[in-house]
Design an enzyme around this catalytic site. Structure first.
Site, PDB file in Angstrom:
ATOM      1  N   HIS A  83       0.826  -1.215   0.000  1.00 61.25           N
ATOM      2  CA  HIS A  83       0.000   0.000   0.000  1.00 61.25           C
ATOM      3  C   HIS A  83       0.862   1.267   0.000  1.00 61.25           C
ATOM      4  O   HIS A  83       2.062   1.229   0.260  1.00 61.25           O
ATOM      5  CB  HIS A  83      -0.968   0.002   1.184  1.00 61.25           C
ATOM      6  CG  HIS A  83      -0.297   0.085   2.525  1.00 61.25           C
ATOM      7  ND1 HIS A  83       0.228   1.251   3.034  1.00 61.25           N
ATOM      8  CD2 HIS A  83      -0.050  -0.862   3.449  1.00 61.25           C
ATOM      9  CE1 HIS A  83       0.752   1.030   4.223  1.00 61.25           C
ATOM     10  NE2 HIS A  83       0.605  -0.267   4.496  1.00 61.25           N
ATOM     11  N   TYR A  86       4.198   5.377  -4.349  1.00 58.49           N
ATOM     12  CA  TYR A  86       4.267   6.694  -4.978  1.00 58.49           C
ATOM     13  C   TYR A  86       5.304   6.691  -6.089  1.00 58.49           C
ATOM     14  O   TYR A  86       6.456   6.329  -5.868  1.00 58.49           O
ATOM     15  CB  TYR A  86       4.642   7.745  -3.923  1.00 58.49           C
ATOM     16  CG  TYR A  86       4.743   9.154  -4.447  1.00 58.49           C
ATOM     17  CD1 TYR A  86       3.600   9.908  -4.685  1.00 58.49           C
ATOM     18  CD2 TYR A  86       5.981   9.729  -4.687  1.00 58.49           C
ATOM     19  CE1 TYR A  86       3.701  11.211  -5.143  1.00 58.49           C
ATOM     20  CE2 TYR A  86       6.082  11.038  -5.149  1.00 58.49           C
ATOM     21  CZ  TYR A  86       4.935  11.772  -5.378  1.00 58.49           C
ATOM     22  OH  TYR A  86       5.030  13.056  -5.846  1.00 58.49           O
ATOM     23  N   ASN A 106       8.645   4.959  -2.355  1.00 63.90           N
ATOM     24  CA  ASN A 106       8.682   5.997  -3.392  1.00 63.90           C
ATOM     25  C   ASN A 106       9.682   5.593  -4.462  1.00 63.90           C
ATOM     26  O   ASN A 106      10.787   5.151  -4.137  1.00 63.90           O
ATOM     27  CB  ASN A 106       9.139   7.337  -2.819  1.00 63.90           C
ATOM     28  CG  ASN A 106       8.123   7.993  -1.928  1.00 63.90           C
ATOM     29  OD1 ASN A 106       7.237   7.352  -1.393  1.00 63.90           O
ATOM     30  ND2 ASN A 106       8.264   9.297  -1.763  1.00 63.90           N
ATOM     31  N   ALA A 153      20.308   8.452  -6.513  1.00 64.85           N
ATOM     32  CA  ALA A 153      20.107   8.618  -7.947  1.00 64.85           C
ATOM     33  C   ALA A 153      21.276   8.033  -8.732  1.00 64.85           C
ATOM     34  O   ALA A 153      22.429   8.110  -8.307  1.00 64.85           O
ATOM     35  CB  ALA A 153      19.936  10.096  -8.280  1.00 64.85           C
TER      36      ALA A 153
END
Length: 184
Positions: A83, A86, A106, A153
């Site tokens: 759940h 994002y 995320n 990243a």
């Protein structure tokens, strides 16, 4: 958790980042991909009678392909996602069909979660709860990304990440144990 509760938990996660109903529903490609995924996953996992499942999945695969072309986000129906998921930005997100992702995670644009390895080491990552994955990261192989981790990243993750671990680089190395707090 029902498909509607899962979609609602995803919606609440998007609301947390300040978007309103109109923006989320009509302008947020990540949310479109999640609605399509949640619907397809429901039919893939809950409909047991094969002819009926195949009938629905045919249309859902067409919808999935339209979402892939429109958004650049590929989430197969067989993926397992907890759940409050994002997707931070538009495009370039590819997940292997055996991917497992925990709750409250995320993912940024350009992320690839895929199969890698040879022999008994060949497999797909298992991603824990509260994990943040930065833009253009690649996570590949039979590895575990433990809870509260942060993948920087442009990192290439090919080995396990400890709980609360922050990893960056190619290949990714542990640089901190400050967790994903503040990023989720």
């Amino acid at each position: 958790m029902s498909v509607f509760k899962l979609i609602h938990s995803d919606y609440k996660k998007y609301r947390k980042y300040g978007a309103n109903f109109f923006v989320i529903l009509f302008l947020t490609q990540g949310f479109w991909a999640l609605i399509q995924y949640r619907t397809a996953n429901f039919f893939y996992t809950k409909v047991k009678w094969k002819p009926l499942r195949l009938f629905f999945m045919f249309f859902l695969y067409i919808w999935q392909k339209a979402i892939e072309i429109t958004t650049g986000i590929s989430i197969p129906a067989s993926v397992t996602i907890g759940h409050s998921f994002y997707i931070a930005h538009f495009g370039g997100i590819i997940m292997n069909s055996d991917t497992i992702i925990g709750n409250n995670c995320n993912i940024s644009q350009g992320v690839t979660i895929g199969v890698s390895g040879v022999g008994e080491n060949r497999g797909v990552p298992i991603i824990g709860n509260n994990v943040y994955i930065g833009a253009n990261a690649v996570i590949a192989g039979k590895i575990t990304i433990n809870d509260n981790s942060l993948i920087g990243a442009c990192s290439l993750v090919v080995s396990d990440v400890i709980e609360n671990g922050v990893v960056v680089g190619v290949p990714a190395v542990l640089v901190s144990e400050k967790s994903s707090k503040g990023y989720i």
